[in-house]
Design an enzyme around this catalytic site. Sequence first.
Site, PDB file in Angstrom:
ATOM      1  N   CYS A   1       0.806  -1.229   0.000  1.00 45.94           N
ATOM      2  CA  CYS A   1       0.000   0.000   0.000  1.00 45.94           C
ATOM      3  C   CYS A   1       0.844   1.287   0.000  1.00 45.94           C
ATOM      4  O   CYS A   1       0.507   2.247  -0.698  1.00 45.94           O
ATOM      5  CB  CYS A   1      -0.952  -0.004   1.190  1.00 45.94           C
ATOM      6  SG  CYS A   1      -0.200  -0.572   2.710  1.00 45.94           S
TER       7      CYS A   1
ATOM      8  N   HIS B   1      -2.308   6.670   4.073  1.00 42.15           N
ATOM      9  CA  HIS B   1      -0.862   6.687   4.324  1.00 42.15           C
ATOM     10  C   HIS B   1      -0.272   7.991   3.787  1.00 42.15           C
ATOM     11  O   HIS B   1      -0.467   8.347   2.620  1.00 42.15           O
ATOM     12  CB  HIS B   1      -0.178   5.515   3.605  1.00 42.15           C
ATOM     13  CG  HIS B   1      -0.433   4.168   4.233  1.00 42.15           C
ATOM     14  ND1 HIS B   1      -1.153   3.987   5.383  1.00 42.15           N
ATOM     15  CD2 HIS B   1      -0.029   2.920   3.845  1.00 42.15           C
ATOM     16  CE1 HIS B   1      -1.190   2.700   5.686  1.00 42.15           C
ATOM     17  NE2 HIS B   1      -0.524   2.026   4.765  1.00 42.15           N
TER      18      HIS B   1
HETATM   19  N1  NDP Z   1      -4.689  -3.443   5.139  1.00 41.50           N
HETATM   20  C1  NDP Z   1      -4.039  -2.874   4.136  1.00 41.50           C
HETATM   21  O1  NDP Z   1      -4.015  -1.628   3.975  1.00 41.50           O
HETATM   22  C2  NDP Z   1      -3.303  -3.713   3.162  1.00 41.50           C
HETATM   23  C3  NDP Z   1      -3.214  -5.092   3.279  1.00 41.50           C
HETATM   24  N2  NDP Z   1      -2.559  -5.817   2.327  1.00 41.50           N
HETATM   25  C4  NDP Z   1      -2.477  -7.274   2.384  1.00 41.50           C
HETATM   26  O2  NDP Z   1      -3.784  -7.815   2.181  1.00 41.50           O
HETATM   27  C5  NDP Z   1      -3.944  -9.008   2.921  1.00 41.50           C
HETATM   28  C6  NDP Z   1      -5.077  -8.879   3.885  1.00 41.50           C
HETATM   29  O3  NDP Z   1      -4.752  -7.881   4.841  1.00 41.50           O
HETATM   30  P1  NDP Z   1      -5.785  -7.374   5.907  1.00 41.50           P
HETATM   31  O4  NDP Z   1      -7.145  -7.300   5.316  1.00 41.50           O
HETATM   32  O5  NDP Z   1      -5.191  -6.149   6.453  1.00 41.50           O
HETATM   33  O6  NDP Z   1      -5.767  -8.588   6.987  1.00 41.50           O
HETATM   34  P2  NDP Z   1      -6.854  -9.024   8.049  1.00 41.50           P
HETATM   35  O7  NDP Z   1      -6.103  -9.666   9.137  1.00 41.50           O
HETATM   36  O8  NDP Z   1      -7.737  -7.892   8.395  1.00 41.50           O
HETATM   37  O9  NDP Z   1      -7.740 -10.155   7.271  1.00 41.50           O
HETATM   38  C7  NDP Z   1      -7.234 -11.409   6.960  1.00 41.50           C
HETATM   39  C8  NDP Z   1      -8.252 -12.271   6.216  1.00 41.50           C
HETATM   40  O10 NDP Z   1      -7.653 -13.563   5.967  1.00 41.50           O
HETATM   41  C9  NDP Z   1      -8.536 -14.577   6.458  1.00 41.50           C
HETATM   42  N3  NDP Z   1      -7.788 -15.731   6.937  1.00 41.50           N
HETATM   43  C10 NDP Z   1      -6.975 -15.816   8.018  1.00 41.50           C
HETATM   44  N4  NDP Z   1      -6.484 -17.068   8.149  1.00 41.50           N
HETATM   45  C11 NDP Z   1      -6.983 -17.792   7.129  1.00 41.50           C
HETATM   46  C12 NDP Z   1      -6.877 -19.147   6.719  1.00 41.50           C
HETATM   47  N5  NDP Z   1      -6.124 -20.024   7.405  1.00 41.50           N
HETATM   48  N6  NDP Z   1      -7.531 -19.558   5.615  1.00 41.50           N
HETATM   49  C13 NDP Z   1      -8.300 -18.701   4.914  1.00 41.50           C
HETATM   50  N7  NDP Z   1      -8.478 -17.406   5.277  1.00 41.50           N
HETATM   51  C14 NDP Z   1      -7.818 -16.944   6.354  1.00 41.50           C
HETATM   52  C15 NDP Z   1      -9.291 -13.923   7.601  1.00 41.50           C
HETATM   53  O11 NDP Z   1     -10.480 -14.646   7.829  1.00 41.50           O
HETATM   54  P3  NDP Z   1     -11.122 -14.827   9.338  1.00 41.50           P
HETATM   55  O12 NDP Z   1     -11.846 -13.549   9.635  1.00 41.50           O
HETATM   56  O13 NDP Z   1     -12.039 -15.986   9.179  1.00 41.50           O
HETATM   57  O14 NDP Z   1      -9.979 -15.070  10.264  1.00 41.50           O
HETATM   58  C16 NDP Z   1      -9.529 -12.532   7.012  1.00 41.50           C
HETATM   59  O15 NDP Z   1     -10.620 -12.572   6.133  1.00 41.50           O
HETATM   60  C17 NDP Z   1      -2.622  -9.278   3.620  1.00 41.50           C
HETATM   61  O16 NDP Z   1      -1.884 -10.168   2.840  1.00 41.50           O
HETATM   62  C18 NDP Z   1      -2.004  -7.889   3.697  1.00 41.50           C
HETATM   63  O17 NDP Z   1      -0.625  -7.957   3.807  1.00 41.50           O
HETATM   64  C19 NDP Z   1      -2.031  -5.189   1.257  1.00 41.50           C
HETATM   65  C20 NDP Z   1      -2.066  -3.845   1.093  1.00 41.50           C
HETATM   66  C21 NDP Z   1      -2.688  -3.001   2.062  1.00 41.50           C
HETATM   67  N1  PHD Z   2       2.195  -3.347   5.695  1.00 42.27           N
HETATM   68  C1  PHD Z   2       1.178  -2.433   5.222  1.00 42.27           C
HETATM   69  C2  PHD Z   2      -0.017  -3.196   4.726  1.00 42.27           C
HETATM   70  C3  PHD Z   2       0.343  -4.504   4.118  1.00 42.27           C
HETATM   71  O1  PHD Z   2      -0.175  -5.495   4.530  1.00 42.27           O
HETATM   72  O2  PHD Z   2       1.240  -4.475   3.161  1.00 42.27           O
HETATM   73  P1  PHD Z   2       1.705  -5.773   2.327  1.00 42.27           P
HETATM   74  O3  PHD Z   2       0.529  -6.240   1.524  1.00 42.27           O
HETATM   75  O4  PHD Z   2       2.800  -5.304   1.487  1.00 42.27           O
HETATM   76  O5  PHD Z   2       2.122  -6.815   3.311  1.00 42.27           O
HETATM   77  C4  PHD Z   2       0.806  -1.487   6.347  1.00 42.27           C
HETATM   78  O6  PHD Z   2       1.079  -1.845   7.436  1.00 42.27           O
HETATM   79  O7  PHD Z   2       0.253  -0.429   6.177  1.00 42.27           O
END
Ligand code: NDP
Ligand code: PHD
Length: 365
Positions: free
Chosen positions: A156, A256
């Site tokens: 991000c 951010h």
């Molecule tokens: N937040 C941000 O701004 C950004 C995040 N990302 C990336 O996006 C992805 C998601 O991040 P974020 O939404 O913040 O994370 P969250 O922790 O908020 O959400 C994680 C999700 O993964 C699911 N999950 C966890 N364990 C498992 C499993 N064993 N099998 C299947 N599903 C599972 C969870 O489901 P449950 O609720 O059932 O546990 C939930 O839906 C990450 O890889 C992160 O690095 C990338 C860019 C920006």
């Molecule tokens: N690490 C970023 C969000 C994130 O999950 O990034 P990435 O998808 O590169 O792991 C933040 O903390 O704001």
Amino acid sequence: MTQRKIAGVLGATGSVGQRFILLLSNHPTFELKVLGASSRSAGKKYVDATNWKQTDLMPVSAENIIVSECSAEAFKDCDIVFSGLDADYAGPIEKEFREAGLAVVSNAKNYRREPEVPLVVPIVNPEHLEIVETAVSKAKAEGKAKPGFIVCISNCSTAGLVAPLKPLVDKFGPIDMLTTTTLQAISGAGFSPGVPGIDILDNVIPYIGGEEDKMEWETKKILGPLAEDKSHVQLLTPDEIKVSAQCNRVAVSDGHTECISLRFKNRPAPSVEDVKQTLRDYVCDAYKLGCHSAPKQTIHVLDQNDRPQPRLDRNRDAGYGVSVGRIREDPVLDFKMVVLSHNTIIGAAGSGVLIAEILAAKNII
Ligand SMILES: NC(=O)C1=CN([C@@H]2O[C@H](COP(=O)(O)OP(=O)(O)OC[C@H]3O[C@@H](n4cnc5c(N)ncnc54)[C@H](OP(=O)(O)O)[C@@H]3O)[C@@H](O)[C@H]2O)C=CC1
Ligand SMILES: N[C@@H](CC(=O)OP(=O)(O)O)C(=O)O
């Protein structure tokens, strides 16, 4: 109305997943049908499985969808699958989906460094999608089934960084070196468990694991050229661009902020006015293609001394636009500026949706 394409979301209950649900409700091209999360959530109605934390209400159309396990079988009817999976689990799940012939647009970091996986910020380098376009056209020409593929969305903070860099490089040539210091929102750390209030209130945390390395590496892939045979992207070398990032977590909900300084390779450097005008004039290709979510104004150049600010500026162009302010000369490098981008829209789920709109506009899905 033409039939909409069927969409699924993996990791639908999380920070990024919830943003996908909002952006895909009432979408003209995609109809949200399948939601997946961990076995803790599978089998429950979305409304019961999710700890909803968005300021907009949960779309009624999503409430009663039963959350599935993240298996390719459950998503087999999807034309496009968006992934907001926890990176600890995304690897094997997304691989299974690709092998099953599904088109996956992922927020997780797991495949970003694979040479044949495009790493795309849709307002910056949509041309890298030609990697999957070429593979899909080749299969079609050979009478084979559509191949599955993964397209990765960048980190991000990297998305916000590269947005102003792209028009500047197009106009003034390569950037020799740059530094960025980030002030990152807590929604970036996800919701399970998320950043504890006691850690972030009245505080700044000067460390986000892995973030600095991702920013320094991903910038070189996103700004790199496509190989001639369109099979992969050539990374910029350290001789071509040097990037140094310092990342901090701050008590902001979404958005951010980054303080950037940069130096161009070519001399003389452009003027501050030339830099501002170039950013203002930039129109991203997704907008020219007529994509529904593309920002009309890709980069908002703000002249007030105290802008951009996350609470005031993160929703410009519905979170798909990037704000840049305080553009001025830098006594060490050439210029410095402050960039603000919405981390879960243009930095995550919104980029995913816009990538899918480009894929649909080009008949790749
Ligand atoms: N937040 C941000 O701004 C950004 C995040 N990302 C990336 O996006 C992805 C998601 O991040 P974020 O939404 O913040 O994370 P969250 O922790 O908020 O959400 C994680 C999700 O993964 C699911 N999950 C966890 N364990 C498992 C499993 N064993 N099998 C299947 N599903 C599972 C969870 O489901 P449950 O609720 O059932 O546990 C939930 O839906 C990450 O890889 C992160 O690095 C990338 C860019 C920006
Ligand atoms: N690490 C970023 C969000 C994130 O999950 O990034 P990435 O998808 O590169 O792991 C933040 O903390 O704001």
